[in-house]
Design a protein around this motif. Structure first.
Motif, PDB file in Angstrom:
ATOM      1  N   UNK B 470     129.414  80.970  50.013  1.00 23.47           N
ATOM      2  CA  UNK B 470     130.259  80.390  51.064  1.00 23.47           C
ATOM      3  C   UNK B 470     131.716  80.347  50.603  1.00 23.47           C
ATOM      4  N   UNK B 471     132.616  80.591  51.538  1.00 24.64           N
ATOM      5  CA  UNK B 471     134.048  80.611  51.217  1.00 24.64           C
ATOM      6  C   UNK B 471     134.775  79.708  52.218  1.00 24.64           C
ATOM      7  N   UNK B 472     135.829  79.054  51.720  1.00 22.52           N
ATOM      8  CA  UNK B 472     136.615  78.192  52.606  1.00 22.52           C
ATOM      9  C   UNK B 472     137.564  79.015  53.459  1.00 22.52           C
ATOM     10  N   UNK B 473     137.655  78.659  54.724  1.00 22.77           N
ATOM     11  CA  UNK B 473     138.481  79.427  55.650  1.00 22.77           C
ATOM     12  C   UNK B 473     139.258  78.488  56.569  1.00 22.77           C
ATOM     13  N   UNK B 474     140.298  79.040  57.205  1.00 24.11           N
ATOM     14  CA  UNK B 474     140.996  78.288  58.263  1.00 24.11           C
ATOM     15  C   UNK B 474     141.136  79.172  59.492  1.00 24.11           C
ATOM     16  N   UNK B 475     141.231  78.535  60.634  1.00 24.51           N
ATOM     17  CA  UNK B 475     141.419  79.253  61.888  1.00 24.51           C
ATOM     18  C   UNK B 475     142.453  78.478  62.693  1.00 24.51           C
ATOM     19  N   UNK B 476     143.489  79.173  63.162  1.00 25.40           N
ATOM     20  CA  UNK B 476     144.604  78.482  63.838  1.00 25.40           C
ATOM     21  C   UNK B 476     144.531  78.653  65.348  1.00 25.40           C
ATOM     22  N   UNK B 477     144.670  77.545  66.066  1.00 25.31           N
ATOM     23  CA  UNK B 477     144.757  77.592  67.531  1.00 25.31           C
ATOM     24  C   UNK B 477     146.121  77.102  67.965  1.00 25.31           C
ATOM     25  N   UNK B 478     146.855  77.886  68.759  1.00 25.99           N
ATOM     26  CA  UNK B 478     148.127  77.383  69.262  1.00 25.99           C
ATOM     27  C   UNK B 478     147.875  76.199  70.189  1.00 25.99           C
ATOM     28  N   UNK B 479     148.677  75.165  70.061  1.00 22.51           N
ATOM     29  CA  UNK B 479     148.548  74.001  70.931  1.00 22.51           C
ATOM     30  C   UNK B 479     149.578  74.142  72.047  1.00 22.51           C
ATOM     31  N   UNK B 480     149.108  74.175  73.279  1.00 24.51           N
ATOM     32  CA  UNK B 480     150.040  74.434  74.367  1.00 24.51           C
ATOM     33  C   UNK B 480     149.713  73.652  75.632  1.00 24.51           C
ATOM     34  N   UNK B 481     148.453  73.152  75.742  1.00 20.19           N
ATOM     35  CA  UNK B 481     148.106  72.294  76.870  1.00 20.19           C
ATOM     36  C   UNK B 481     148.276  70.838  76.437  1.00 20.19           C
ATOM     37  N   UNK B 482     147.956  69.919  77.330  1.00 20.73           N
ATOM     38  CA  UNK B 482     148.123  68.486  77.050  1.00 20.73           C
ATOM     39  C   UNK B 482     149.591  68.124  76.830  1.00 20.73           C
ATOM     40  N   UNK B 483     150.472  68.693  77.653  1.00 22.47           N
ATOM     41  CA  UNK B 483     151.890  68.345  77.592  1.00 22.47           C
ATOM     42  C   UNK B 483     152.066  66.916  78.111  1.00 22.47           C
ATOM     43  N   UNK B 484     152.667  66.082  77.278  1.00 16.83           N
ATOM     44  CA  UNK B 484     152.801  64.657  77.594  1.00 16.83           C
ATOM     45  C   UNK B 484     154.035  64.412  78.454  1.00 16.83           C
ATOM     46  N   UNK B 485     154.086  63.259  79.134  1.00 18.99           N
ATOM     47  CA  UNK B 485     155.304  62.921  79.874  1.00 18.99           C
ATOM     48  C   UNK B 485     156.514  62.884  78.930  1.00 18.99           C
ATOM     49  N   UNK B 486     157.705  63.174  79.490  1.00 18.42           N
ATOM     50  CA  UNK B 486     158.909  63.338  78.667  1.00 18.42           C
ATOM     51  C   UNK B 486     159.124  62.159  77.722  1.00 18.42           C
TER      52      UNK B 486
END
Ligand code: HEM
Lengths: 213, 551
Positions: B470-486
């Motif tokens: 087993x090997x350690x890995x990372x996976x990146x997801x862009x965060x773009x939804x859930x935009x909060x009020x100003x």
């Protein structure tokens, strides 16, 4: 020492005094806000510090241009012409003579408000440090519209000059206490009139006794 | 002459000096007035970005000239999915042809690398269920938009059906009961047909629920994958997402993910979602996929510092302070512990967020809510490690990682969810592997990882040495939804601060407040302390020598 007579001279015009204190206020505010931006402390919050710093900085730039104009028009700039004559004497006075009751080797007169050491210091400040601060400040302010310019060197110089200005301010404040009394120099910059030892021949119009107010 | 000048000046009346002063300050004021005025103006104005965005969505209500319940073709007794699609195609002749070209159908996109296909049916892997095994893994295929895996017709209703209807089960029941004379069963069959018919006639443009059926549940459950996409977005409030909020703009996904011939705008592995960053003012047909499309590149009130940030900082970085704000999201997945049994049986353990933290079939998980993103330069593309790429098992393998740098004009500092994994790899070939999970021969039944890898790699035609670890890995997801009020967006100080800056990891740029030059601060400290010490000593000297004056 004893037997020296004192005399009042009118050194600073109302305009000069006003400018001096306004500039002092602006520069001190710029220091306070600037060093908060630099991250040295939290006082008014980063956002407010940035906004105030930019506003005062721009205001200072604008008003300084008019001061420079005034200097040129009135010829007062000549007060800043550097000289080495008596420079050494003045330096020795502050290093030694002042502790031994000697007289200041150069007395202020309206024609020469600054002693040679002051001339050098003020020239250095207003001809070098302040312009550097203004130019780097303006570059810092406009950085985003300049395109391709790296912020690091601008910030490097701007911060370094800011520290040197604080250094100047400390010494400057201290030097005001070296008049014939602790507050005579400060009083001079407030009222325009300063009491000095009557060692040099002062023209009649320059003394309080004869000046009609 | 000099004397004369002085004389004139000092001799002048108070009025003259006053005049000078007044002129100076009025002039100075005039110089900065434009700036001050615009600041004052901006306080009352609506920010440009808000104004433009409102214009862009003004024509809100979609209207149609077709009532699908009145269409003869749809009043049949359907007995299979393919029949339904044929009925759709009798009017929408090219729809299926279009759709089958899209990644939603193929699950593959050509990569820049020779002989490599990205996509879950291709050579791509992740650190969740790892691979789709060329669609051999039936567990994954439940999200494929067909009736029957990849054969047959497109299931139009997956995206266009207003109601979620159990077609598969209903058709199975129909097949069992139809043709029977039992009056009860005849009635049941009638009901089943009616149900299907109603579902078929209840047509919509894709709504949040349609897309969410797969995209909220990517990775095998609610909120597993993205962090900014989960079932809480089906009916979000303004606090969670200003765009999709029912009490806000109430966007469907397609409001931003605009569509051409069934190709839906969005991220495609190495290809940026929007190759050009254009706003609708520049091009009113531009896709609406980026924030700038509707909000412009200067969205904030005029002459505010924030507008200077938009060339380097993605809007999302400040406007999505945290993700997974309602439902938890999975933050890590450790396959190496999978396969443990209790009393000879696979089991599950739940953690305090109400989510499983261990499953025999999958291993250990961690979950989190209100997660602060991590920030990277991102030009819209990703660097992916696929099943055929060599890895260095000594390092944490970045299976998916954003591309970009400070000098890249297309790159912005962007927020990401980083999902950590520990997943099997081929020790000899130094490659990630693709174990087969579902089905009678999959790991979830056999609990034999080595066998699952052999079978899984076969589906992709990738050799396997027979030895794994087993090997350690990372996976990146862009965060773009859930935009909060100003008012919930970040303060300057969250990044412009010396300690714990959110952007501590962003190197290669100078940021006021975060950065300093050690040498400048050292010289500065010496200059200031030196001056203080100097004047103190000097002052003390004067005090003790009483300025050298005798009594
Ligand atoms: C005596 C005058 C001034 C002092 C002592 C001063 C001091 C400072 C300091 C210490 C910083 C922080 C630098 C860093 O950490 O990178 C700073 C930032 C800055 N200064 Fe000045 N400054 C002065 C004048 C000006 C002027 C005339 C301008 C021009 C408008 C200006 C514009 C800026 C800008 C734009 C920044 C960056 C942060 C911000 O946007 O506020 N400064 N200043």
């Amino acid at each position: 020492m004893a037997g020296k007579t004192m005399t009042n001279v009118y050194l600073y015009t109302r305009f000069e005094r006003l400018w001096h204190w306004c500039q002092a206020l602006m520069v001190i505010f710029l220091m306070i806000t600037g060093f908060e931006v630099h991250g040295l402390y939290t006082l008014m919050g980063f956002d407010t510090a940035v906004e105030l710093h930019n506003f005062i900085g721009l205001f200072w730039l604008g008003s300084f241009a008019f001061f420079a104009f005034w200097l040129i028009i009135t010829g007062e700039w000549k007060q800043y012409i550097p000289t080495t004559r008596k420079l050494f004497d003045v330096a020795r006075y502050y290093a030694w003579g002042i502790f031994h009751g000697q007289d200041h080797p150069v007395q202020k007169t309206p024609g020469a408000k600054h002693n040679p050491l002051q001339r050098l210091a003020y020239l250095g400040i207003s001809a070098m440090l302040l312009p550097v601060q203004m130019v780097t400040g303006l570059l810092y302010y406009l950085y985003n519209s300049l395109g391709g310019v790296s912020l690091a060197p601008i910030a490097f110089i701007h911060t370094l000059a800011a520290f040197l200005l604080v250094n100047f301010l400390i010494i400057h404040l201290y030097m005001t206490t070296t008049g014939h009394s602790l507050f005579s120099h400060i009083k001079g910059m407030i009222t325009g009139w300063e009491e000095i030892y009557d060692t040099t021949k002062i023209q009649e119009w320059e003394t309080k006794a004869t000046r009609k107010t | 002459m000099e004397k004369y000048l002085n004389l004139k000046l000092t001799g002048q009346s108070a009025a003259a000096t006053f005049l000078w002063t007044a002129v100076l300050f009025v002039a100075a004021l005039m110089l900065i007035r434009p700036c001050a005025a615009s600041v004052a103006n901006a306080a009352q104005q609506e920010a440009l970005g808000i104004k433009l965005a409102k214009q862009a969505v003004r024509e809100d209500k979609h209207w149609t000239t077709v009532d699908h319940s009145k269409i003869e073709m749809l009043n049949q007794d359907f007995t299979s999915g393919d029949q339904i699609t044929q009925a759709c195609l009798s009017c929408h002749t090219d729809a299926s042809m279009q759709f089958k070209e899209t990644i939603h159908w193929t699950w593959k996109v050509p990569s820049e690398k020779q002989g490599i296909m990205n996509g879950k049916a291709g050579h791509a892997v992740n650190n969740f269920c790892i691979s789709g095994n060329a669609m051999e893994d039936k567990g994954c295929v439940s999200c494929h938009a067909g009736w029957n895996d990849i054969q047959g017709e497109v299931n139009c209703l997956a995206c266009h059906g207003k109601e979620k209807f159990p077609f598969k089960e209903t058709f199975a029941d129909l097949a069992a009961f139809e043709g029977d004379d039992d009056p009860d069963l005849v009635e049941i069959v009638d009901d089943l047909h009616n149900g299907i018919q109603q579902a078929v006639q209840n047509i919509t443009l894709p709504q949040r629920n349609n897309c969410g059926e797969c995209h909220f549940k990517g990775g095998g459950g609610d909120g597993v994958k993205h962090g900014d996409l989960d079932t809480s977005l089906a009916r979000p409030n303004r606090m969670l997402d200003v765009h999709m909020a029912e009490d806000g703009a109430d966007f469907a996904c397609t409001r931003c993910h605009t569509t051409v011939k069934h190709h839906i705008a969005g991220r495609l592995y190495t290809r940026p979602a929007a190759a050009e960053r254009k706003s609708l003012i520049e091009d009113d047909m531009a896709s609406k996929i980026t924030c700038e499309s509707c909000h412009s590149a200067t969205p904030h009130k005029a002459s505010t510092k924030m507008n200077d940030h938009t060339d380097k900082v993605a809007c999302q970085s400040c406007h999505i302070p945290e993700f997974a704000r309602v439902n938890p999201t999975k933050m890590s997945w450790d396959w190496s512990t999978a396969g443990k049994m209790k009393d000879g049986k696979p089991y599950e353990e739940k953690g305090d967020l109400g989510k499983p933290v261990y499953k025999s079939i999958k291993g250990d998980f961690t979950w989190a809510k209100n997660v602060m993103p991590q920030y990277y330069w991102y030009n819209g593309s990703f660097d992916n490690i696929g099943i055929k790429d060599k890895i260095d098992p000594q390092q944490i393998v970045e299976v998916s990682h954003p591309l970009g740098s400070p000098n890249d004009p297309d790159a912005r500092i962007h927020p990401f969810k980083i999902h950590s994994g520990k997943q099997p790899y081929d020790k000899i070939n130094q490659q990630l592997v693709a174990p087969l999970l579902s089905g009678p021969k999959g790991f979830w039944t056999t609990f034999d990882m080595n066998d699952a890898i052999i079978r899984g790699n076969q589906t992709l035609d990738v050799p396997y040495s027979g030895e794994f670890d087993y090997v350690e890995t990372t996976y990146a997801f862009p965060i773009t939804h859930m935009v909060a009020p100003a008012e919930k967006s970040l303060d300057c100080i969250q990044c412009h601060t010396r300690d714990n800056s959110r952007l501590a990891g962003i190197t290669g740029i100078y940021m006021p407040g975060r950065d300093k030059f050690a040498i400048v601060d050292t010289i500065g400290l010496i200059a200031v302390l030196g001056a203080l010490a100097g004047v103190t000593l000097h002052g003390l000297g004067r005090f003790f020598t009483r300025n050298g004056r005798e009594e």
